[in-house]
Enzyme design. Structure first.
Site, short mmCIF file in Angstrom:
data_model
loop_
_atom_site.label_atom_id
_atom_site.label_comp_id
_atom_site.label_asym_id
_atom_site.label_seq_id
_atom_site.Cartn_x
_atom_site.Cartn_y
_atom_site.Cartn_z
N ASP A 212 0.82 -1.21 0.00
CA ASP A 212 0.00 0.00 0.00
C ASP A 212 0.86 1.27 0.00
OD1 ASP A 212 -2.65 1.40 0.54
OD2 ASP A 212 -1.52 2.00 2.31
N GLU B 294 1.33 -0.17 -4.94
CA GLU B 294 0.52 1.03 -5.14
C GLU B 294 1.49 2.18 -4.98
OE1 GLU B 294 -3.38 3.42 -3.46
OE2 GLU B 294 -1.98 2.50 -2.05
#
Length: 588
Positions: free
Chosen positions: A261, A294
């Site tokens: 993330d 990401e």
């Protein structure tokens, strides 16, 4: 003294079996003078301090024992490397034998990346680990090859997206036990499904993080982030904490890959290379392990150097503006010419490759040299639905014809497709932002959520903002559930059958050649209309579509028609929401 080199199955911190009914406890607490291990029966044991800032002790304690640490006489705290927190982030940690589970599919080696069709889901809204397990046969029937679980690190309360976790080693207890998570992964492997985990290594949540009390150097106050001071990845002890965590998920739980993330918030960013090398050094020959980023920075070099792929937000953002006309928030960076942005994504990977966005920030690197499988594309995901004020899906924002064309585009390029839970059967339920905080944090989150949308035209007045669902209400969580039973009933069943046909087509005609795929560019035909081409070995794939408002001349036929939405092979013009996919037998 630095921590020893990371090795799979040998974490530096936490409570680990030491043989003969004994457990080794180790805590990194460089600011502490004294650390006591406090067992649930009241017994206390003083840990030995070492030069590297760690404390440890080995005791005759078996799996199942509950414990906490008492540091410098203050209130007891959980183990930051706890494997299980059945009473939540403030309760006792539990000793877990990570090797006690008997795997039924121990020979599973994973699947190659080219076969990946990701299905992102929230475990809590699916009924916990057991609830997700019950869905596996239906997901396979839909053509899904990999499920991606939103974060599982223990968070405050019983309801949360998972990005507010504070105990990265503890699989969320609201969903079940560690062995129940392993049983889910084991069952998925038995169905031929890969399992990915969304891992959050860039921040901790706002409640239940006790590290500041005894390891202030874990954080770098000179590097602020939206979540507070950045985690200080300059320290070897901090690096080891997260490397061991990744190795735990991949080896003890046997996840097939991680989605990391918001890695642009990791400081210094070079830790990503250290992490990648440590992970792949631990993977035996023949096993498939995939690492997906990401990364708002669009660092193409990370993908060239060995990361498997990156979530391509540029694809979603440009497509969403074309489909909805929305231009507020981060869509402003694509509103100037969404057609050109989407064409660049399809033809070169990223839309932003060093250009300045609407805020004047330059981001990204040239990406056209990368294979298309380095990019994960999606028409929706948890962020792009849940970060809307009322969690509305595309199915409630655009016409059914446009929705099908958008999903067909997502499914039938050589990029790797991702679908959010419910999307394969056209679900219309919202996916809202939900939490379960106690006062006063609950009020702060509720008001912060409403203020977040104050600059949007639809929520400019206070009454409109008051209509935004309260994240802390149980009803907000309940409203976010999408029952997979709908994929077998009425309109949902018809949509699911159509979706499964797309997946079968992808696996049969695209996947075998994806290892040799390369991008051949894309051209804008008209506002909202694009034709894009890729080499698939000795063949050429062409996708053409029109999300504009007027008919346009159709490009000439380009081989065999694989799929069409709102169009036929003989059409000389493409109307709105038309899409055609062609495959040429040989490159011209």
């Amino acid at each position: 003294m630095a921590p020893p080199a990371a090795q799979a199955g040998r974490p530096w911190l936490g409570a680990m079996p030491a043989g003969e009914g004994r457990t080794r406890f180790r805590l990194w607490a460089p600011d502490a003078r004294e650390v006591l291990l406090e067992l649930a029966d009241g017994a206390r044991h003083r840990l030995q301090r070492h030069d590297d800032g760690s404390f440890d002790i080995t005791l005759a304690v078996r799996p199942g024992a509950r414990y906490r640490y008492r540091i410098d006489g203050r209130d007891p705290v959980p183990d930051p490397a706890s494997r299980w927190q059945p009473d939540g982030v403030h309760g006792h940690s539990v000793v877990v034998d990570p090797h006690a589970y008997t795997w039924q599919h121990a020979a599973w080696q994973g699947r190659p990346w080219r076969e990946t069709v990701l299905y992102e889901l929230h475990v809590g809204t699916c009924g916990g680990y057991a609830g997700v397990m019950a869905q596996l046969p239906q997901l396979v029937a839909l053509g899904i090859t990999a499920i991606e679980l939103m974060p599982l690190n223990e968070f405050p309360g019983r309801r949360n997206w998972g990005y507010d976790g504070v105990l990265p080693y503890a699989a969320e207890s609201a969903y079940g036990s560690p062995d129940e998570l392993k049983a889910l992964i084991d069952a998925a492997h038995g169905h031929g499904l890969m399992v990915f985990l969304d891992a959050v290594y860039n921040h901790f949540g706002p409640e239940g993080n006790y590290l500041h009390q005894y390891a202030e150097t874990f954080f770098n106050a000179d590097a602020p982030t939206p979540w507070g001071p950045a985690i200080d990845f300059r320290l070897e002890a901090v690096q080891r904490y997260f490397i061991d965590n990744a190795l735990m998920w991949l080896h003890e739980y046997r996840f097939d890959g991680l989605r990391l993330d918001a890695v642009h918030a990791i400081v210094p960013n070079d830790f990503l290379e250290t992490l990648r090398q440590a992970i792949y050094a631990s993977v035996p020959a023949g096993r498939h392990v995939h690492l997906v980023l990401e990364n708002e920075a669009n660092q193409a070099f990370r993908l060239a150097d060995g990361y498997t792929a990156q979530w391509d937000d540029d694809f979603h953002n440009a497509l969403h503006v074309l489909l909805t006309g929305e231009e507020e928030g981060y869509y402003a960076g694509f509103s100037d010419d969404p057609t050109a942005h989407l064409a660049r994504v399809l033809g070169e990977g990223f839309a932003y490759q060093g250009q300045a966005d609407h805020r004047g920030h330059r981001r990204g690197e040239p990406s056209g040299h990368l294979p298309p499988t380095k990019f994960v594309v999606f028409a929706q995901n948890h962020d792009q639905i849940g970060n809307r004020a009322k969690g509305d899906r595309l199915s409630t924002l655009i016409a059914p014809e446009a929705l099908r064309a958008a999903l067909a585009l997502t499914a039938l390029t050589p990029m790797i497709p991702l679908f959010f839970m419910g999307e394969p059967w056209g679900a219309r339920e919202p996916f809202l932002f939900f939490t379960d905080y106690a006062p006063p944090l609950d009020e702060a989150v509720r008001e912060g959520r409403r203020k977040e949308f104050a600059h949007f035209a639809a929520f400019a007045d206070e009454a409109a903002r008051a209509s935004i669902p309260d994240p802390n209400l149980p009803a907000t969580f309940e409203a976010s559930k999408s029952d997979i039973a709908a994929s077998r009933q009425g309109e949902g069943a018809a949509f699911a059958q159509w979706f499964a046909g797309l997946m079968a087509l992808r696996q049969a005609r695209l996947v075998p050649a994806l290892d040799d795929a390369r991008m051949l560019g894309a051209q804008v035909l008209a506002p909202g209309a694009i034709v894009a081409r890729w080499a698939l070995g000795t063949r050429e794939l062409q996708v053409e579509f029109n999300f504009g408002k007027a008919d346009i001349p159709a490009p000439p036929a380009a081989g065999a028609l694989l799929h069409a939405e709102n169009a036929t092979a003989k059409d000389s013009r493409l109307g709105p929401n038309a899409l055609r996919v062609w495959l040429r037998d040989a490159l011209a």
